[in-house]
Design an enzyme around this catalytic site. Structure first.
Site, mmCIF file in Angstrom:
data_model
loop_
_atom_site.group_PDB
_atom_site.id
_atom_site.type_symbol
_atom_site.label_atom_id
_atom_site.label_comp_id
_atom_site.label_asym_id
_atom_site.label_seq_id
_atom_site.Cartn_x
_atom_site.Cartn_y
_atom_site.Cartn_z
ATOM 1 N N ASP A 164 0.860 -1.181 0.000
ATOM 2 C CA ASP A 164 0.000 0.000 0.000
ATOM 3 C C ASP A 164 0.895 1.230 0.000
ATOM 4 O O ASP A 164 2.012 1.200 0.532
ATOM 5 C CB ASP A 164 -0.897 0.000 1.247
ATOM 6 C CG ASP A 164 -1.772 1.242 1.325
ATOM 7 O OD1 ASP A 164 -2.754 1.317 0.574
ATOM 8 O OD2 ASP A 164 -1.459 2.134 2.132
ATOM 9 N N ASP A 212 -2.514 -0.494 6.953
ATOM 10 C CA ASP A 212 -3.567 -0.759 5.964
ATOM 11 C C ASP A 212 -3.349 -2.081 5.249
ATOM 12 O O ASP A 212 -4.304 -2.782 4.895
ATOM 13 C CB ASP A 212 -3.622 0.382 4.944
ATOM 14 C CG ASP A 212 -4.256 1.630 5.523
ATOM 15 O OD1 ASP A 212 -4.616 1.620 6.713
ATOM 16 O OD2 ASP A 212 -4.390 2.633 4.791
ATOM 17 N N GLU A 219 0.916 5.630 0.606
ATOM 18 C CA GLU A 219 0.253 6.863 1.015
ATOM 19 C C GLU A 219 0.834 7.988 0.174
ATOM 20 O O GLU A 219 2.050 8.018 -0.073
ATOM 21 C CB GLU A 219 0.467 7.144 2.504
ATOM 22 C CG GLU A 219 -0.210 6.151 3.431
ATOM 23 C CD GLU A 219 -1.726 6.186 3.329
ATOM 24 O OE1 GLU A 219 -2.286 7.284 3.133
ATOM 25 O OE2 GLU A 219 -2.352 5.109 3.431
ATOM 26 N N HIS A 263 -4.883 4.641 7.631
ATOM 27 C CA HIS A 263 -4.300 5.306 6.465
ATOM 28 C C HIS A 263 -2.780 5.443 6.603
ATOM 29 O O HIS A 263 -2.196 6.442 6.195
ATOM 30 C CB HIS A 263 -4.951 6.679 6.234
ATOM 31 C CG HIS A 263 -6.384 6.596 5.824
ATOM 32 N ND1 HIS A 263 -6.782 6.208 4.558
ATOM 33 C CD2 HIS A 263 -7.519 6.803 6.535
ATOM 34 C CE1 HIS A 263 -8.101 6.216 4.497
ATOM 35 N NE2 HIS A 263 -8.575 6.565 5.681
#
Length: 429
Positions: free
Chosen positions: A24, A176, A26, A171
């Site tokens: 993941d 996540d 950000e 987040h």
């Protein structure tokens, strides 16, 4: 300079290429030209047989312009501050580690096809390095939407976590990723129990889900398929199907990931792209040229009335794609394929163009169908095209293409061939 945080990151000599890399990212809010800056990367490598965590890694990333990426006045929900990324390593310093984690493995994550993987490839391109390539991809957003249905609403990670009581989404990349793995396990368990026991309740139509299968190939393409498949009688057409020869039970949505071009969703019938043929369609509205394409040429289309048998097939395709395609999982509004004018169902057929400058060539083959049934190809220019369709009837050969614009998604019908009936053809064509 702060070093990247790592939790049991695998050494190169110990690397196991059989693991699945859940990851993941950000990012900042969109910057110039709509691009996002990478702020954090997190990954967990799991055993494909047990989903047990083998190794993990996470790092903040300092973008080229930290002030623009994280304005001082912005309160980010993920807690990533300007001070934190100011001391983080630039992407170039952690690129080798990220490449080693991802390259040659199956990638997995929530919406990675259209977002996370693209961010990673752009980051490598910015430092002039070849990006990592996956052995295959498992995007849990379309996968769970197809298999689990929209029981959790919009099927975002926060909604799924709330549905299963896993707490609030943080987040942050590594948190996540682990939440994604937990959600996948919960969904799989529910589906397993439902398959092993009588149903406890009747699902509402908008909650129904389609059984399907995930196919991860070792080549250039990954297919995520949904819908039941059964044998049907042979059709009279090898490439284009008349509506009465289409079995809705043989229609499926397939999500194909081509690494060079990103994901592409197709509607298939018996394993091949669905293409349709329907004769004698009345033209309700002639060529519309209000909107130009990127080359400045008008986007051309006609609106035709359609019979009940074609309405049934297209309605099924529209409903299936709306519920199970990745495009429908985004925030875009789904555009209905069929519109009503009084008691008539209508569709819009796109006439694509190609060429450059003042030269316009129509990618749609156009034919004249004479009173004697003889069909001959015709060549028309832009000035003739508008009057050509007025009040006429056409036999249409067309394909179904799923599109996803920033605010709209749906199915586009692209005319491959149009046979215009003789009745109102101009005599000099």
């Amino acid at each position: 300079m702060a070093q990247a945080s790592s939790s049991s990151a695998p050494a190169a000599a110990e690397r196991d290429e059989h693991g699945i890399a859940f990851f993941d990212v950000e990012t900042s809010v969109p910057l110039r030209a709509g691009r996002c800056a990478l702020l954090e990367f997190g990954a967990v490598v799991v055993c494909p047989r047990t989903l047990v965590e083998v190794s993990s890694f996470s790092t903040l990333v300092r973008p080229a312009d930290p002030d623009a990426a994280v304005p001082a006045t912005t309160a980010r929900c993920n807690g990533i501050t300007r001070d934190a990324i100011a001391t983080a390593p630039p992407f170039r310093d952690v690129a080798d580690i990220i490449y080693g984690i991802l390259h040659g493995r199956v990638w997995a994550g929530h919406n990675i096809m259209k977002f996370d993987s693209m961010i990673i490839w752009e980051a490598f391109a910015e430092i002039g390095r070849a990006p990592p390539q996956p052995k295959g991809m498992i995007d849990t957003l379309p996968l769970l939407t197809q298999q689990f249905g929209r029981r959790a609403g919009d099927m975002k990670m926060a909604s799924l976590a709330n549905y299963f009581g896993l707490g609030r989404q943080k987040h942050r990349s590594l948190d996540d990723v682990r939440m994604n793995i937990d959600v996948l396990k919960y969904c799989a368990t529910v589906l397993f129990l439902e398959a092993a026991s009588p149903p406890l309740e009747v699902l509402k139509p908008d909650e129904a889900y389609f059984p399907g299968e995930l196919v991860v190939s070792h080549g250039e393409e990954m297919m995520l398929e949904t819908a039941l498949q059964i044998d049907a009688g042979p059709s009279g057409y090898s490439e284009f199907f008349e509506p009465d020869n289409v079995s809705t039970e043989c229609i499926k949505v397939a999500v194909a990931l081509l690494h060079q071009f990103g994901p592409r969703t197709v509607i298939q019938h018996k394993g091949a792209p669905l293409q349709l043929y329907c004769a004698g369609l009345s033209v309700r509205f002639g060529v519309g040229s209000k909107y130009p394409d990127r080359a400045g040429r008008p986007k051309l289309n006609i609106v035709v009335d359609i019979p009940e048998n074609l309405t049934k097939v297209l309605s099924f395709c529209d409903d299936l794609a709306k519920r199970s395609s990745p495009e429908a999982c985004n925030n875009s509004e789904w555009t209905p394929l069929i519109k009503r004018y009084g008691s008539h169902s209508t569709i819009r057929l796109k006439i694509p163009t190609n060429g450059n400058g003042d030269t316009t060539a129509y990618a749609t083959d156009m034919y004249q169908k004479g009173r004697d049934g003889v069909i001959s190809k015709i060549e028309v220019d832009a000035a003739e095209l508008d009057s050509l369709f007025q009040g006429n009837k056409v036999d249409a050969f067309f394909s179904l293409e799923i599109f996803d614009y920033p605010q709209k998604a749906g199915i586009r019908l692209v005319a491959k061939r149009l046979d215009l009936h003789f009745k109102q053809m101009a005599p000099d064509i």
